[in-house]
Design an enzyme around this catalytic site. Structure first.
Site, mmCIF file in Angstrom:
data_model
loop_
_atom_site.group_PDB
_atom_site.id
_atom_site.type_symbol
_atom_site.label_atom_id
_atom_site.label_comp_id
_atom_site.label_asym_id
_atom_site.label_seq_id
_atom_site.Cartn_x
_atom_site.Cartn_y
_atom_site.Cartn_z
ATOM 1 C CG HIS A 1 -4.606 0.712 -3.941
ATOM 2 N ND1 HIS A 1 -3.828 0.516 -2.816
ATOM 3 C CD2 HIS A 1 -5.577 -0.237 -3.890
ATOM 4 C CE1 HIS A 1 -4.321 -0.490 -2.110
ATOM 5 N NE2 HIS A 1 -5.375 -0.964 -2.746
ATOM 6 C CE1 TYR B 1 -5.989 -7.474 -7.119
ATOM 7 C CE2 TYR B 1 -5.986 -8.847 -5.159
ATOM 8 C CZ TYR B 1 -5.884 -7.608 -5.749
ATOM 9 O OH TYR B 1 -5.683 -6.497 -4.980
ATOM 10 C CE LYS C 1 -8.307 -1.670 5.062
ATOM 11 N NZ LYS C 1 -8.833 -1.803 3.675
ATOM 12 N NE ARG D 1 -2.814 -3.728 -1.458
ATOM 13 C CZ ARG D 1 -2.407 -4.542 -0.485
ATOM 14 N NH1 ARG D 1 -1.124 -4.697 -0.273
ATOM 15 N NH2 ARG D 1 -3.276 -5.184 0.269
ATOM 16 N NE ARG E 1 -3.686 -2.220 2.632
ATOM 17 C CZ ARG E 1 -3.458 -3.374 3.231
ATOM 18 N NH1 ARG E 1 -2.278 -3.586 3.823
ATOM 19 N NH2 ARG E 1 -4.373 -4.327 3.259
ATOM 20 C CG HIS F 1 -6.166 -9.134 0.997
ATOM 21 N ND1 HIS F 1 -6.320 -9.496 -0.331
ATOM 22 C CD2 HIS F 1 -5.996 -7.781 0.996
ATOM 23 C CE1 HIS F 1 -6.236 -8.422 -1.092
ATOM 24 N NE2 HIS F 1 -6.033 -7.371 -0.313
#
Length: 344
Positions: free
Chosen positions: A285, A320, A205, A288, A180, A311
């Protein structure tokens, strides 16, 4: 920097930073290492005592200033919409507000959910309106939109278009390691384990730490980058304002920086470069997203990509699968086989 030989610096670079070294143990403690800085709402100037009480409640309930700020901002928007103390609002007025932001302002489902959560904390937890049904009536579902992804050639063209190394290197790191933007710019010299090919991501995060592989070529580039400014803590210090034509002046400003490079610097550069190259709508972003998609196309396991991206849920990584060209190609080959086996 960990695993960096200081002898890699040239005499010229050493001269850039040796003339004035402002750092003492006390001043090092003042360096901000987060790319984005959010103040604690407790320190805000509150127009009403009820909003000050809400700020105290957020400070007790949440650890991250970013979360506190986001929830307080939602209450402030309600206050600004009605022009008065939010504690005096009725349930009908609050229902009117949510209809307004959904039908007139066209807020995204995520923004509406955040506003609902903040309002529930304020009106139910603080002011005891447990009988209000408006919160159960607000239902939002995320739109099935896919993130923007660049091809490998588009990523190459975009990075090559960023002329200055001090901006190109962090963008390259974001793509090569799937970081990120705030994770990249907040890196310190203690996060680089070059000889182990590891990059430590701290307090990301959700306040999660993780370790991602660091390609050797990227480590070498980071060594050269840091050798230019030799900041005692930051990898990507703020460039600041001044003469950018003088390498000596630039290195001195970066060496004396008290905060990382601002996120907006890279965001603006990518937007300008993308428009000049006529690339699809993409942002920092998107690098990424492109990293994850290209890894998946190369055969990486979905759970591996989940771990690299940080994640919590595999469902966040599964998006994805819809972006990779390899998945579509494999499906087309299977469909061709099925079609060839049925009677003509």
């Amino acid at each position: 920097m960990k695993n960096i030989n200081h002898s890699t610096n040239t005499n010229q670079t050493n001269n850039h930073t040796s003339k004035a070294n402002p750092w003492t143990p006390e001043s090092l403690a003042t360096i901000r290492t987060t790319a984005r800085e959010y103040a604690n709402p407790v320190d805000y100037k509150h127009p009403y005592p009820s909003m000050a009480r809400f700020a105290d409640h957020l400070a007790l309930r949440y650890d991250a200033n970013r979360t506190r700020h986001s929830y307080y901002r939602q209450l402030r928007l309600i206050h600004q919409h009605f022009g008065g103390d939010p504690a005096t609002l009725t349930e009908a007025q609050l229902r009117e507000y949510f209809l307004f932001v959904k039908l007139k302002k066209h807020w995204t489902p995520k923004s509406i959910r955040q506003a609902r959560a903040a309002a529930s904390l304020f009106f139910v937890n603080l002011y005891g309106h447990a009988d209000w049904t408006v919160f159960s009536q607000i239902q939002t579902k995320d739109h099935d939109s896919l993130p923007a992804v660049l091809t490998r050639q588009q990523v190459h063209d975009l990075l090559a278009h960023i002329r200055l190394r001090r901006y190109r290197t962090p963008l390259k790191l974001i793509y090569c390691c799937g970081l990120r933007l705030s994770e990249c710019l907040g890196l310190t010299i203690h996060d680089i384990k070059g000889q182990e090919n590891k990059l430590l991501i701290r307090q990301s995060k959700g306040h999660q730490d993780r370790v991602v592989p660091l390609p050797t070529s990227m480590w070498q580039e980071l060594r050269r980058y840091w050798a230019f400014h030799r900041h005692p803590l930051l990898i990507f210090p703020n460039v600041g304002r001044g003469d950018n034509n003088s390498p000596q002046a630039l290195a001195q400003r970066m060496h004396a920086a008290t905060s990382p490079m601002p996120c907006s610097s890279l965001q603006r550069l990518v937007i300008v470069a993308r428009k000049q190259l006529n690339l699809p709508a993409a942002s920092v972003h998107s690098l990424r997203h492109s990293f994850a998609t290209h890894l998946l196309e190369a055969g990486a396991h979905l759970h591996t990509i989940q771990k690299l991206l940080g994640h919590k849920q595999i469902t966040s990584t599964m998006v994805y699968l819809h972006l990779t060209h390899q998945t579509t190609k494999d499906a087309l080959q299977l469909m061709d086989q099925l079609a060839s086996q049925v009677p003509g």
